[in-house]
Design a protein around this motif. Structure first.
Motif, short mmCIF file in Angstrom:
data_model
loop_
_atom_site.label_atom_id
_atom_site.label_comp_id
_atom_site.label_asym_id
_atom_site.label_seq_id
_atom_site.Cartn_x
_atom_site.Cartn_y
_atom_site.Cartn_z
N GLN A 1 14.96 12.79 -36.35
CA GLN A 1 14.02 13.25 -35.32
C GLN A 1 12.59 13.15 -35.82
O GLN A 1 11.70 12.67 -35.13
N GLU A 2 12.39 13.60 -37.04
CA GLU A 2 11.06 13.62 -37.65
C GLU A 2 10.53 12.19 -37.84
O GLU A 2 9.39 11.89 -37.50
N GLN B 1 6.93 6.73 -33.48
CA GLN B 1 6.55 6.53 -32.08
C GLN B 1 5.05 6.27 -31.93
O GLN B 1 4.63 5.70 -30.93
N ALA C 1 20.14 14.57 -38.92
CA ALA C 1 19.65 14.56 -37.54
C ALA C 1 18.19 15.00 -37.49
O ALA C 1 17.37 14.42 -36.78
N ASP C 2 17.87 16.03 -38.28
CA ASP C 2 16.49 16.53 -38.31
C ASP C 2 15.53 15.49 -38.87
O ASP C 2 14.45 15.27 -38.32
N THR D 1 11.53 9.48 -36.26
CA THR D 1 11.33 8.88 -34.94
C THR D 1 9.98 9.29 -34.38
O THR D 1 9.22 8.45 -33.89
N THR D 2 9.67 10.58 -34.46
CA THR D 2 8.40 11.09 -33.94
C THR D 2 7.23 10.39 -34.62
O THR D 2 6.29 9.96 -33.96
N GLU E 1 13.64 4.89 -30.74
CA GLU E 1 14.51 6.03 -30.46
C GLU E 1 15.23 6.44 -31.73
O GLU E 1 15.33 5.66 -32.67
N GLY E 2 15.76 7.66 -31.70
CA GLY E 2 16.48 8.18 -32.85
C GLY E 2 17.60 7.26 -33.29
O GLY E 2 17.80 7.03 -34.48
N LYS E 3 18.33 6.71 -32.29
CA LYS E 3 19.46 5.85 -32.66
C LYS E 3 18.97 4.59 -33.38
O LYS E 3 19.67 4.07 -34.24
#
Length: 132
Positions: A55-56, A62, A51-52, A58-59, A68-70
């Protein structure tokens, strides 16, 4: 302060509403940079990011466009599945070439190269392999 946060909520909701007219509202269209970066991570051995990590990633992605994360999660899932399928195809086409190459004169017993052709097992324990 309070008015501002409620206004933001309305904007977000309205923004989401407008996309429902499209037949696939949430379809992610990755940019070339996003794909390149994801493929590089895959080459480096990332298969199921935490998950981390998602997130990383995805950021970072972007900066190149909406993601998005999914999207990241599903990309890795799909990519893994496609790679497996591709390997299966390669495996079969290798066998096919070998088989055709070695069997143009009619054998009663086909030549099966050792160790590259798994025998499909039937649920009831028997297996069926038909050669023509």
């Amino acid at each position: 302060m309070e008015a501002n946060s409620s206004k933001e909520t309305i904007i977000t909701v309205a923004g989401k509403e407008t996309t429902t007219a499209a037949p696939t509202p949430c379809r992610w269209n990755p940019t070339k940079e996003q794909i390149d970066m994801l493929e590089n991570l895959y080459k480096q051995g990332v298969r199921t990011p935490t998950a981390d990590q998602i997130q990383e990633i995805t950021t970072k992605l972007q900066t190149f466009g909406h993601i998005e994360g999914k999207n990241v999660f599903y990309w890795f899932q799909n990519h893994k599945a496609r790679q497996r399928q591709k390997q299966k195809q390669d495996h079969l086409s290798y066998f096919h070439q070998y088989y055709l190459h070695h069997n143009h004169h009619h054998h009663h017993h086909p030549v099966v190269p050792p160790g590259i052709y798994p025998v499909p097992h039937h649920p009831n324990g028997s297996f069926i392999v038909s050669f023509f």
